[in-house]
Design a protein around this motif. Structure first.
Motif, PDB file in Angstrom:
ATOM      1  N   LEU A 157       1.099  -1.379   0.032  1.00 21.90           N
ATOM      2  CA  LEU A 157      -0.031  -0.105   0.081  1.00 21.90           C
ATOM      3  C   LEU A 157       0.962   1.470   0.105  1.00 21.90           C
ATOM      4  N   ASP A 158       2.124   0.907   0.153  1.00 22.48           N
ATOM      5  CA  ASP A 158       2.980   2.168   0.036  1.00 22.48           C
ATOM      6  C   ASP A 158       3.933   2.118  -1.071  1.00 22.48           C
ATOM      7  N   MET A 159       3.439   1.494  -2.144  1.00 15.07           N
ATOM      8  CA  MET A 159       4.221   1.356  -3.406  1.00 15.07           C
ATOM      9  C   MET A 159       3.482   1.435  -4.598  1.00 15.07           C
ATOM     10  N   LEU A 160       3.680   2.267  -5.185  1.00 12.16           N
ATOM     11  CA  LEU A 160       2.817   2.286  -6.548  1.00 12.16           C
ATOM     12  C   LEU A 160       3.602   1.380  -7.525  1.00 12.16           C
ATOM     13  N   HIS A 161       2.933   0.473  -8.020  1.00 11.93           N
ATOM     14  CA  HIS A 161       3.686  -0.764  -9.017  1.00 11.93           C
ATOM     15  C   HIS A 161       2.680  -0.736 -10.232  1.00 11.93           C
ATOM     16  N   VAL A 162       3.195  -0.141 -11.519  1.00 10.48           N
ATOM     17  CA  VAL A 162       2.521  -0.224 -12.611  1.00 10.48           C
ATOM     18  C   VAL A 162       3.209  -1.240 -13.706  1.00 10.48           C
ATOM     19  N   LYS A 163       2.691  -2.119 -14.286  1.00  9.62           N
ATOM     20  CA  LYS A 163       3.221  -3.220 -15.133  1.00  9.62           C
ATOM     21  C   LYS A 163       2.499  -3.663 -16.166  1.00  9.62           C
ATOM     22  N   HIS A 164       3.288  -4.600 -16.948  1.00 10.16           N
ATOM     23  CA  HIS A 164       2.647  -5.183 -18.124  1.00 10.16           C
ATOM     24  C   HIS A 164       2.099  -6.291 -17.580  1.00 10.16           C
ATOM     25  N   ILE A 165       1.554  -7.420 -18.483  1.00  8.88           N
ATOM     26  CA  ILE A 165       0.926  -8.525 -18.061  1.00  8.88           C
ATOM     27  C   ILE A 165       1.829  -9.279 -17.255  1.00  8.88           C
ATOM     28  N   ARG A 166       1.357 -10.160 -16.515  1.00 11.20           N
ATOM     29  CA  ARG A 166       2.130 -11.210 -15.541  1.00 11.20           C
ATOM     30  C   ARG A 166       1.297 -12.401 -15.610  1.00 11.20           C
ATOM     31  N   GLY A 167       2.123 -13.502 -15.195  1.00 11.79           N
ATOM     32  CA  GLY A 167       1.394 -14.835 -14.967  1.00 11.79           C
ATOM     33  C   GLY A 167       0.778 -14.899 -13.817  1.00 11.79           C
ATOM     34  N   PRO A 168       0.037 -15.855 -13.355  1.00 15.60           N
ATOM     35  CA  PRO A 168      -0.703 -16.146 -12.234  1.00 15.60           C
ATOM     36  C   PRO A 168       0.238 -16.289 -11.048  1.00 15.60           C
ATOM     37  N   ASN A 169       1.394 -16.780 -11.083  1.00 20.77           N
ATOM     38  CA  ASN A 169       2.263 -17.201  -9.858  1.00 20.77           C
ATOM     39  C   ASN A 169       3.287 -16.123  -9.666  1.00 20.77           C
ATOM     40  N   ARG A 170       3.110 -15.110 -10.412  1.00 19.83           N
ATOM     41  CA  ARG A 170       4.260 -13.969 -10.009  1.00 19.83           C
ATOM     42  C   ARG A 170       3.632 -12.379 -10.113  1.00 19.83           C
ATOM     43  N   TRP A 171       4.293 -11.747  -9.495  1.00 19.00           N
ATOM     44  CA  TRP A 171       3.876 -10.146  -9.204  1.00 19.00           C
ATOM     45  C   TRP A 171       4.548  -9.232 -10.229  1.00 19.00           C
ATOM     46  N   LYS A 172       5.780  -9.666 -10.749  1.00 22.19           N
ATOM     47  CA  LYS A 172       6.536  -8.868 -11.690  1.00 22.19           C
ATOM     48  C   LYS A 172       5.790  -9.050 -13.027  1.00 22.19           C
ATOM     49  N   GLY A 173       5.832  -7.619 -13.543  1.00 20.60           N
ATOM     50  CA  GLY A 173       5.260  -7.964 -15.156  1.00 20.60           C
ATOM     51  C   GLY A 173       6.363  -7.962 -16.162  1.00 20.60           C
ATOM     52  N   LEU A 174       5.853  -8.809 -17.146  1.00 18.93           N
ATOM     53  CA  LEU A 174       6.885  -9.168 -18.158  1.00 18.93           C
ATOM     54  C   LEU A 174       7.194  -7.995 -18.984  1.00 18.93           C
ATOM     55  N   SER A 175       8.630  -8.002 -19.281  1.00 19.76           N
ATOM     56  CA  SER A 175       9.268  -7.137 -19.963  1.00 19.76           C
ATOM     57  C   SER A 175       8.771  -7.207 -21.496  1.00 19.76           C
ATOM     58  N   PRO A 176       8.642  -5.954 -22.131  1.00 20.03           N
ATOM     59  CA  PRO A 176       8.481  -6.088 -23.623  1.00 20.03           C
ATOM     60  C   PRO A 176       9.616  -6.434 -24.325  1.00 20.03           C
ATOM     61  N   LEU A 177      10.718  -5.918 -23.737  1.00 17.77           N
ATOM     62  CA  LEU A 177      12.093  -5.975 -24.477  1.00 17.77           C
ATOM     63  C   LEU A 177      12.471  -7.647 -24.588  1.00 17.77           C
ATOM     64  N   LYS A 178      12.066  -8.177 -23.649  1.00 15.16           N
ATOM     65  CA  LYS A 178      12.312  -9.802 -23.571  1.00 15.16           C
ATOM     66  C   LYS A 178      11.559 -10.436 -24.605  1.00 15.16           C
ATOM     67  N   VAL A 179      10.440 -10.018 -24.832  1.00 14.23           N
ATOM     68  CA  VAL A 179       9.397 -10.541 -25.868  1.00 14.23           C
ATOM     69  C   VAL A 179       9.917 -10.197 -27.253  1.00 14.23           C
TER      70      VAL A 179
END
Length: 408
Positions: A157-179
């Protein structure tokens, strides 16, 4: 945030302080920024273009705090809209978050609060220094921020986190550059090959007859070397000597085709129309307005909603939300169309009581009229205040009634 969560966060912070020297989010104290940026954002023109367009578009959208459709201001809105931190404007802050989201897949910003637990500063963080983890005791999400000398633990609640799509078992977004890793590698290889071919000097085949003496041969080769070194001049062609130019294997059309493929793949990954990357072929829209509508609906709307949900959940209290407060980006400016389309829309809205004259002036960035009628809804007949009784409206036609009398 619950009292127990606040207490646990304080314990985590105390533990982090015990591990090393103090960590200052606000200034990255002691850190020096230098060196050459070798990231894909700095070395690939197509990726730089699409990320610039997305981040600049989002940064220029007006954002307001609303309460049941009225615009209001509180401390959270003032911090977000006017001065997120001592080093950034609102444009720079949202731009930095969006660039980080599109380059790394995740954008982070820590929320610093005052003694009343109200936001006082919002500071973007380097995504490479942040790691998510789940507390095994209560299942809550926390963020570990690695500093130069110690770590800091921040509740979600003290961290703004905007991201790309992520899998069901992860909180990090997938980097478009890896794709786009294979696309970037292919594009780089084509560019390097094309550049090497263009930088090659002209090649020739020098032929001479078998009966040419050694001295004559050396003289022929010496004359040709001098001609080649000086990149031109006069070359005397002796009897029995033939000079043929070798053709280069480089074709400009090959590079253009490769760039077209790269632009198409980058546009697909970032979900933008390929025309936004200056690709003129393959257009399927009848007008720029239709293309912008698709861009707003398919690309910007999901991004904007993610930001709005983060701001509403983490910058506003539950009491604020119960009172009808919410942050909202204004996407209407991107859908206003050209002058003719806007004029037709405003006329329709004014004549059907959909908008007030001052609301139209506000959308066109004109100062409001101070007259009371400018804040009144009108209806065509032709144009009366909407609350004017029908009996008091003037008729433009007359009709004959019994007794030969006419009603106006």
């Amino acid at each position: 945030m619950k009292l127990w969560q606040r207490t646990k966060q304080a314990v985590y912070m105390a533990y982090a302080s015990w591990k090393g020297k103090g960590y200052d989010f606000s200034g990255w104290e002691g850190r020096t920024f230098w060196g050459i940026d070798n990231s894909q954002l700095a070395t690939n023109e197509t990726i730089f273009s699409v990320i610039t367009r997305l981040s600049n578009t989002l940064s220029t959208l007006p954002i307001k705090l609303h309460q049941n459709y009225d615009i209001v201001v509180n401390q959270a809105a003032d911090v977000l809209i006017n001065e997120p931190n001592q080093n950034m404007s609102s444009f720079d802050f949202i731009n930095a978050l969006e660039v980080s989201r599109n380059e790394n897949g995740n954008g982070y910003a820590v929320i610093l609060r005052d003694v009343r637990m109200q936001p006082s500063e919002i500071i973007p963080l380097d995504p490479s220094c942040v790691t998510e983890f789940i507390d095994r005791d209560d299942g809550s999400l926390w963020y570990e921020v690695r500093g130069e000398s110690k770590n800091m633990y921040v509740h979600n609640l003290d961290m703004l986190h905007v991201k790309h799509i992520r899998g069901p078992n992860r909180w990090k977004g997938l980097s478009p550059l890896k794709v786009l890793a294979n696309t970037i590698k292919y594009d780089k290889a084509v560019q390097e090959f094309s550049l090497s071919e263009m930088e090659k000097k002209e090649s020739f085949i020098l032929s001479y007859a078998a009966n040419v003496s050694n001295d004559t041969r050396d003289q022929i080769i010496g004359d040709f070397r001098r001609f080649y070194k000086e990149n031109g001049g006069i070359l005397f062609k002796e009897p029995g000597v033939e000079i043929d130019k070798l053709k280069k294997e480089y074709f400009a059309s090959d590079t253009l085709s490769s760039e077209k493929i790269t632009r198409s793949r980058v546009a697909n990954v970032y979900n933008v129309p390929v025309s936004f990357l200056n690709e003129t072929g393959g257009g399927t829209f009848g007008s720029n307005e239709q293309e912008m509508i698709r861009f707003v609906q398919m690309t910007l709307s999901p991004i904007v909603r993610q930001y709005e949900h983060e701001f509403n959940r983490k910058l506003l209290t539950k009491n604020d939300r119960k009172q009808g407060m919410y942050f909202k980006f204004n996407l209407g400016a991107l859908l206003r169309g050209d002058t003719a389309a806007r004029t037709a829309f405003y006329q329709m809205m004014l004549r059907s009581s959909g908008m007030k004259p001052n609301e139209v002036r506000q959308l066109e960035d004109l100062p409001p009229e101070k007259t009371e009628m400018a804040n009144t809804l009108w209806i065509s007949g032709d144009l009366y205040p909407i609350d004017l009784p029908i009996a008091e409206r003037k008729s433009t036609t007359t009709s004959t009634v019994a007794g030969g009398e006419k009603n106006d």
